[in-house]
Structure formats: C-alpha cells, structure tokens
Design a protein around this motif. Structure first.
Motif, PDB file in Angstrom:
ATOM      1  N   THR A  60       0.831  -1.206   0.000  1.00 22.07           N
ATOM      2  CA  THR A  60       0.000   0.000   0.000  1.00 22.07           C
ATOM      3  C   THR A  60       0.863   1.253   0.000  1.00 22.07           C
ATOM      4  N   ALA A  61       1.934   1.252   0.790  1.00 23.26           N
ATOM      5  CA  ALA A  61       2.833   2.412   0.830  1.00 23.26           C
ATOM      6  C   ALA A  61       3.425   2.696  -0.542  1.00 23.26           C
ATOM      7  N   LEU A  62       3.883   1.642  -1.202  1.00 24.44           N
ATOM      8  CA  LEU A  62       4.485   1.805  -2.524  1.00 24.44           C
ATOM      9  C   LEU A  62       3.460   2.335  -3.527  1.00 24.44           C
ATOM     10  N   ARG A  63       2.235   1.822  -3.448  1.00 27.45           N
ATOM     11  CA  ARG A  63       1.187   2.261  -4.374  1.00 27.45           C
ATOM     12  C   ARG A  63       0.834   3.731  -4.142  1.00 27.45           C
ATOM     13  N   LEU A  64       0.750   4.158  -2.877  1.00 22.29           N
ATOM     14  CA  LEU A  64       0.401   5.546  -2.578  1.00 22.29           C
ATOM     15  C   LEU A  64       1.502   6.508  -3.021  1.00 22.29           C
ATOM     16  N   VAL A  65       2.751   6.116  -2.818  1.00 19.38           N
ATOM     17  CA  VAL A  65       3.860   6.972  -3.255  1.00 19.38           C
ATOM     18  C   VAL A  65       3.866   7.101  -4.768  1.00 19.38           C
ATOM     19  N   SER A  66       3.582   6.014  -5.461  1.00 23.98           N
ATOM     20  CA  SER A  66       3.573   6.044  -6.925  1.00 23.98           C
ATOM     21  C   SER A  66       2.428   6.899  -7.449  1.00 23.98           C
ATOM     22  N   ARG A  67       1.277   6.822  -6.778  1.00 19.01           N
ATOM     23  CA  ARG A  67       0.089   7.533  -7.253  1.00 19.01           C
ATOM     24  C   ARG A  67       0.215   9.029  -7.020  1.00 19.01           C
ATOM     25  N   ARG A  68       0.631   9.416  -5.833  1.00 16.81           N
ATOM     26  CA  ARG A  68       0.768  10.842  -5.500  1.00 16.81           C
ATOM     27  C   ARG A  68       1.808  10.987  -4.397  1.00 16.81           C
ATOM     28  N   PRO A  69       3.058  11.247  -4.767  1.00 14.75           N
ATOM     29  CA  PRO A  69       4.127  11.311  -3.755  1.00 14.75           C
ATOM     30  C   PRO A  69       3.816  12.351  -2.681  1.00 14.75           C
ATOM     31  N   PRO A  70       3.935  11.978  -1.415  1.00 10.48           N
ATOM     32  CA  PRO A  70       3.731  12.949  -0.331  1.00 10.48           C
ATOM     33  C   PRO A  70       4.955  13.854  -0.217  1.00 10.48           C
ATOM     34  N   ASP A  71       4.892  14.804   0.712  1.00 14.33           N
ATOM     35  CA  ASP A  71       6.049  15.664   0.963  1.00 14.33           C
ATOM     36  C   ASP A  71       7.106  14.943   1.787  1.00 14.33           C
ATOM     37  N   ALA A  72       6.689  13.934   2.547  1.00 15.94           N
ATOM     38  CA  ALA A  72       7.631  13.143   3.343  1.00 15.94           C
ATOM     39  C   ALA A  72       6.976  11.810   3.683  1.00 15.94           C
ATOM     40  N   LEU A  73       7.820  10.827   3.978  1.00 18.85           N
ATOM     41  CA  LEU A  73       7.345   9.481   4.310  1.00 18.85           C
ATOM     42  C   LEU A  73       7.979   9.027   5.609  1.00 18.85           C
ATOM     43  N   ILE A  74       7.153   8.556   6.535  1.00 17.23           N
ATOM     44  CA  ILE A  74       7.627   7.899   7.754  1.00 17.23           C
ATOM     45  C   ILE A  74       7.352   6.413   7.562  1.00 17.23           C
ATOM     46  N   LEU A  75       8.404   5.609   7.550  1.00 19.63           N
ATOM     47  CA  LEU A  75       8.295   4.238   7.073  1.00 19.63           C
ATOM     48  C   LEU A  75       8.831   3.233   8.091  1.00 19.63           C
ATOM     49  N   ASP A  76       7.932   2.385   8.596  1.00 15.69           N
ATOM     50  CA  ASP A  76       8.339   1.270   9.452  1.00 15.69           C
ATOM     51  C   ASP A  76       8.937   0.176   8.563  1.00 15.69           C
ATOM     52  N   LEU A  77      10.146  -0.245   8.857  1.00 16.63           N
ATOM     53  CA  LEU A  77      10.823  -1.236   8.020  1.00 16.63           C
ATOM     54  C   LEU A  77      10.376  -2.665   8.297  1.00 16.63           C
ATOM     55  N   GLU A  78       9.553  -2.876   9.334  1.00 16.61           N
ATOM     56  CA  GLU A  78       9.051  -4.211   9.638  1.00 16.61           C
ATOM     57  C   GLU A  78       7.584  -4.357   9.258  1.00 16.61           C
ATOM     58  N   LEU A  79       7.177  -3.699   8.173  1.00 13.78           N
ATOM     59  CA  LEU A  79       5.794  -3.817   7.711  1.00 13.78           C
ATOM     60  C   LEU A  79       5.522  -5.208   7.159  1.00 13.78           C
ATOM     61  N   PRO A  80       4.263  -5.651   7.176  1.00 13.15           N
ATOM     62  CA  PRO A  80       3.919  -6.919   6.512  1.00 13.15           C
ATOM     63  C   PRO A  80       4.149  -6.816   5.007  1.00 13.15           C
ATOM     64  N   GLY A  81       4.446  -7.942   4.410  1.00 18.95           N
ATOM     65  CA  GLY A  81       4.604  -7.975   2.955  1.00 18.95           C
ATOM     66  C   GLY A  81       6.036  -7.752   2.524  1.00 18.95           C
ATOM     67  N   MET A  82       6.264  -6.773   1.670  1.00 21.51           N
ATOM     68  CA  MET A  82       7.562  -6.526   1.064  1.00 21.51           C
ATOM     69  C   MET A  82       8.641  -6.266   2.112  1.00 21.51           C
ATOM     70  N   ALA A  83       9.846  -6.835   1.904  1.00 20.85           N
ATOM     71  CA  ALA A  83      10.965  -6.622   2.828  1.00 20.85           C
ATOM     72  C   ALA A  83      11.309  -5.138   2.902  1.00 20.85           C
ATOM     73  N   GLY A  84      11.707  -4.705   4.101  1.00 20.95           N
ATOM     74  CA  GLY A  84      11.948  -3.287   4.331  1.00 20.95           C
ATOM     75  C   GLY A  84      12.948  -2.661   3.380  1.00 20.95           C
ATOM     76  N   MET A  85      14.089  -3.317   3.147  1.00 17.78           N
ATOM     77  CA  MET A  85      15.112  -2.750   2.273  1.00 17.78           C
ATOM     78  C   MET A  85      14.614  -2.721   0.828  1.00 17.78           C
ATOM     79  N   ASP A  86      13.886  -3.752   0.411  1.00 15.04           N
ATOM     80  CA  ASP A  86      13.324  -3.753  -0.947  1.00 15.04           C
ATOM     81  C   ASP A  86      12.322  -2.625  -1.111  1.00 15.04           C
ATOM     82  N   LEU A  87      11.539  -2.400  -0.075  1.00 17.65           N
ATOM     83  CA  LEU A  87      10.556  -1.325  -0.115  1.00 17.65           C
ATOM     84  C   LEU A  87      11.242   0.027  -0.233  1.00 17.65           C
ATOM     85  N   LEU A  88      12.312   0.220   0.524  1.00 21.54           N
ATOM     86  CA  LEU A  88      13.066   1.474   0.438  1.00 21.54           C
ATOM     87  C   LEU A  88      13.584   1.692  -0.982  1.00 21.54           C
ATOM     88  N   HIS A  89      14.192   0.655  -1.546  1.00 22.89           N
ATOM     89  CA  HIS A  89      14.700   0.764  -2.914  1.00 22.89           C
ATOM     90  C   HIS A  89      13.571   1.094  -3.881  1.00 22.89           C
TER      91      HIS A  89
END
Length: 227
Positions: A36-65
């Motif tokens: 969901t985070a990746l989809r929201l950033v792609s659709r309309r990038p926010p001014d900043a992102l606070i990101l928990d690296l232990e989210l369900p689903g995609m690995a944290g480092m992959d999500l960052l990349h």
C-alpha cells in the motif's frame, strides 16, 4: 499544508503518530503494509514518508529501494534495530534518516521538520562526470558514461550533499558548512552524518571506495570534489 504518509502496522503507534502529526498541522495519510505504501507513493508522492521497516509484505530494504526509485522525497525509516551497522544499511538503501523504536514523538517531529526545511536538491539543470558516471544533478539521474550497467540510486540527502561538492570542483568545503547547508542550522556538530553519507556516496560512485579519487576528505577541515 504538508502531506506526510505514515506506513506503520502497529495500531497504537499509528494512532499516536497520526495525532501528533495532525497537531503539528500536517495532512496525514496512512498505509498498513508495504504494498500500500508503494502504491500511494507512486500515485501521489507525499512531501515526506515515515516508514516502518518491519511492515507486513515486502521486505523493508526492498521497499526502500522501490520507493526511492520512484521519488526523491524525504524518508524517515523506523526500526527496532539499534546497531550502527543497521543505520548504515538503512541509509544506503534509500532512507534520509533512521529512528530506532521506541522513540520520542518530539524527536520524530524535529527530524521531520529538519527534513522538510532542507533546500531543494537543485535549482538548475547540469551534468557532471565523476569516475565512470555522468551525474545529471537537475534530473536526479546517474548513467554510466560508456557501456551498460545498473546505475546507483541516491537518497534526497545524498543528492544535496553530492550537489554541493560537484558544483564546487577542487574547492574545499568545510564539514560545518556541509552540515549546515544539507541538514540545516543546529546540525553543524553532527560530524558522524558526514562520515556515513560520504562513505555511502563513495561505495556508489568511486571505483575504489577505500581509496577515493574524487570525493576527498581533508582531515580536520572538510571535503572536496576532484574531477
């Protein structure tokens, strides 16, 4: 009003973050998982992102990349790991800052304000060559000067730091000036920031990071870019 996306799956922490950020007059959007985070950033990038690296689903480092490939927005990563090696990996993966849980909401607020008041990476388009790379500072692009190969991805903070150095070839820039211009007033004594970020830039751009040819440290004084 600045828009902040909070990607966090802990309901209690999410409620606290949402209330704290709204009280500071941010518009808050939330994401319960990495997809969901990746989809929201792609659709309309926010001014900043606070990101928990232990989210369900995609690995944290992959999500960052994945997010960094889509946007240069400031990213403050959250994790439960306190060792310095994790901080280095998180910054290398694309975060601009890293907070370990538990943390004070006031500290997160201060780091978010610092990230948002940093100047834009560049105000004009220009390209500079460094080692085997051509760096287009205005378009946030790096390409190999000849041949093929995957180009490194830089964080927004790395772009700001690299821009200052590359636009002043051969000129010594003091550590205090870099810290003030990249991280903002009040950060002039955080020399560990420069060590971490310069090491990351060398790993990404220098042929021999342990023996840099272009991003030079002048001990006790500062740094300079040698073309």
């Amino acid at each position: 009003m600045r828009r902040v996306l909070v990607a966090e799956d802990d309901p209690q922490l999410l409620r606290a973050l949402d209330a704290s950020l709204r009280a500071q007059h941010y518009m808050v959007t939330t994401a319960p998982d990495g997809d969901t985070a990746l989809r929201l950033v792609s659709r309309r990038p926010p001014d900043a992102l606070i990101l928990d690296l232990e989210l369900p689903g995609m690995a944290g480092m992959d999500l960052l990349h994945g997010i960094r490939a889509r946007s240069p927005l400031p990213i403050i990563a959250l994790s439960e790991h306190t060792d310095p090696a994790t901080t280095v990996r998180v910054l290398d993966a694309g975060a601009d800052d890293h907070l370990t849980k538990p943390f004070a909401l006031e500290e997160l607020g201060a780091r978010l304000r610092a990230a948002l008041r940093r100047p834009p990476v560049l105000e004009q388009r220009e390209a500079v060559d460094i080692a085997s790379w051509r760096v287009d500072l205005g378009a946030y692009l790096i390409a190999r000067r000849s041949g093929e190969g995957e180009a490194p991805r830089l964080t927004a903070t790395e772009w700001r730091l690299l821009t200052l150095l590359l636009r002043n070839p051969g000129r010594l820039i003091t550590g205090r000036q870099l810290l003030r211009d990249v991280w903002g007033p009040g950060c002039e004594d955080r020399t560990n920031y420069l060590r971490i970020y310069l090491a990351g830039l060398r790993r990404k751009l220098e042929p021999e990071p342990a023996r840099p040819r272009h991003l030079i440290t002048v001990p006790g004084l500062g740094y300079r870019f040698e073309p």
